[in-house]
Structure formats: structure tokens, C-alpha cells
Design a protein around this motif. Structure first.
Motif, mmCIF file in Angstrom:
data_model
loop_
_atom_site.group_PDB
_atom_site.id
_atom_site.type_symbol
_atom_site.label_atom_id
_atom_site.label_comp_id
_atom_site.label_asym_id
_atom_site.label_seq_id
_atom_site.Cartn_x
_atom_site.Cartn_y
_atom_site.Cartn_z
ATOM 1 N N ASP A 31 54.720 29.836 41.563
ATOM 2 C CA ASP A 31 55.986 29.706 42.302
ATOM 3 C C ASP A 31 57.169 30.130 41.444
ATOM 4 O OD1 ASP A 31 54.759 28.836 44.604
ATOM 5 O OD2 ASP A 31 55.195 26.719 44.252
ATOM 6 N N ARG A 32 57.156 29.838 40.157
ATOM 7 C CA ARG A 32 58.270 30.188 39.280
ATOM 8 C C ARG A 32 58.230 31.648 38.816
ATOM 9 N NH1 ARG A 32 61.371 32.315 36.713
ATOM 10 N NH2 ARG A 32 62.707 31.566 35.044
ATOM 11 N N PHE A 33 57.017 32.160 38.516
ATOM 12 C CA PHE A 33 56.916 33.478 37.886
ATOM 13 C C PHE A 33 56.194 34.532 38.706
ATOM 14 C CE2 PHE A 33 57.110 30.361 34.444
ATOM 15 C CZ PHE A 33 58.267 30.798 33.830
ATOM 16 N N PHE A 80 68.439 32.860 37.606
ATOM 17 C CA PHE A 80 67.873 31.559 37.259
ATOM 18 C C PHE A 80 66.554 31.303 37.967
ATOM 19 C CE2 PHE A 80 70.334 30.867 41.052
ATOM 20 C CZ PHE A 80 69.571 29.976 41.788
ATOM 21 N N GLY A 81 65.825 30.317 37.441
ATOM 22 C CA GLY A 81 64.594 29.828 38.047
ATOM 23 C C GLY A 81 64.566 28.321 37.967
ATOM 24 N N VAL A 82 63.882 27.685 38.921
ATOM 25 C CA VAL A 82 63.861 26.223 39.004
ATOM 26 C C VAL A 82 62.420 25.745 39.203
ATOM 27 C CG1 VAL A 82 64.633 24.199 40.315
ATOM 28 C CG2 VAL A 82 66.118 26.197 40.135
ATOM 29 N N VAL A 83 62.044 24.683 38.503
ATOM 30 C CA VAL A 83 60.787 23.975 38.751
ATOM 31 C C VAL A 83 61.086 22.484 38.707
ATOM 32 C CG1 VAL A 83 58.437 23.489 37.958
ATOM 33 C CG2 VAL A 83 59.357 25.806 37.752
ATOM 34 N N VAL A 84 60.585 21.750 39.703
ATOM 35 C CA VAL A 84 60.712 20.291 39.758
ATOM 36 C C VAL A 84 59.297 19.711 39.756
ATOM 37 C CG1 VAL A 84 61.489 18.330 41.169
ATOM 38 C CG2 VAL A 84 62.912 20.392 40.986
ATOM 39 N N ALA A 119 59.820 26.184 49.977
ATOM 40 C CA ALA A 119 60.713 25.289 49.237
ATOM 41 C C ALA A 119 61.843 26.082 48.588
ATOM 42 C CB ALA A 119 59.932 24.505 48.191
ATOM 43 N N ALA A 120 61.511 27.218 47.978
ATOM 44 C CA ALA A 120 62.543 28.032 47.325
ATOM 45 C C ALA A 120 63.502 28.621 48.350
ATOM 46 C CB ALA A 120 61.896 29.152 46.500
#
Length: 144
Positions: A31-33, A80-84, A119-120
Motif C-alpha cells: 500500500d505504501r510503496f 508524502f506517504g502515510v502508514v498507520v 483507504a488512501a
């Protein structure tokens, strides 16, 4: 009241942040990369340790990192990138991280995500981004 604090990544929180990155599942990494997959977390950990141009914001519950937003300035915009953390999702932590970044900066913000990453897509729309186009693998977003 939000039980999570958002701070700029500093040397004191770096080891906890690297442990957070190491805890990501394959799905988190994808999901991030995207296609970088498993290599992405190793690349990001190295970037956060060595590249002074890459910044980060972290969300913490007081003892552990539960969210990370990494960013870099390029081409007159912030990327930017986000992970929760999986157990902390749907609590608006990602949105709080994005708003903290955008509230501190008046530059344009750019983002990319896969079209099937609901989600993104919801996060970006909720934070005022508009889709500017697609390519074979990603949707492109901009917030002015």
C-alpha cells in the motif's frame, strides 16, 4: 480528545519508528510503496537514517509509534506517504498526520496511490486533494 500525539521525527523517536517500519505487513508495504514491495520499508528506513532532506511526522500513543508520514520536497511540491498501524486505522490518525504536514507548509502537495487502495483514496479526498489523472498503476493527486 485525541489520545495520539503527532510530532516531528527526531533522533529520540528514530529507533521506535524503525521498529514500526519493520513491523509492517506485506500489504502495508505494498500500500505504501506499490511495486517496490518488500524493498520499500528497507529503503525508507535508510532514507530516514541518512537523508536529511526526507522528513517525517509520527503519531504516538505515548509508548509506541502508531502512524508515520514521511515527506520530501521536490519539483516545487511536497511529496508524502502515510502508514498507520493496522489496529489503529479508522481513527483519523492518517488525516491528522496529513493535516499536520499541510498546516505547517504552504507548498503544493502531491500524492499517488493505487486506484484500488480505498483507504488512501478516502484519505486524500478527505484532506482536500483532487485527482489529476491516472497512469497504468496509480492515481495522481494534487492539493494547492
Amino acid at each position: 480528545m485525541n489520545p495520539y500525539s503527532i510530532t516531528t521525527l527526531d533522533r529520540q523517536a528514530l529507533e521506535r519508528t524503525l521498529a514500526f517500519i519493520a513491523s509492517w505487513s506485506r500489504d502495508d508495504a505494498y500500500d505504501r510503496f506499490g511495486t517496490l514491495g518488500d524493498a520499500g520499508p528497507r529503503w525508507l528506513a535508510r532514507e530516514l537514517r541518512e537523508n536529511r532532506e526526507r522528513g517525517a511526522l509520527v503519531a504516538s500513543d505515548g509508548t509506541r509509534i502508531v502512524g508515520l508520514l514521511d515527506y520530501i520536497y521536490a519539483s516545487h511540491a511536497v511529496h508524502f506517504g502515510v502508514v498507520v498501524h493496522e489496529a489503529q486505522r479508522r481513527k483519523r490518525i492518517g488525516s491528522a498526520l496529513v493535516h499536520a504536514l499541510l498546516g505547517a507548509d504552504d507548498r503544493h502537495a502531491l500524492a499517488e496511490c493505487r486506484a484500488d487502495n480505498r483507504a488512501a483514496v478516502a484519505l486524500l479526498r478527505g484532506c482536500g486533494f483532487q485527482c489529476t489523472g491516472y497512469d497504468a498503476h496509480e492515481m495522481h493527486w494534487r492539493r494547492a
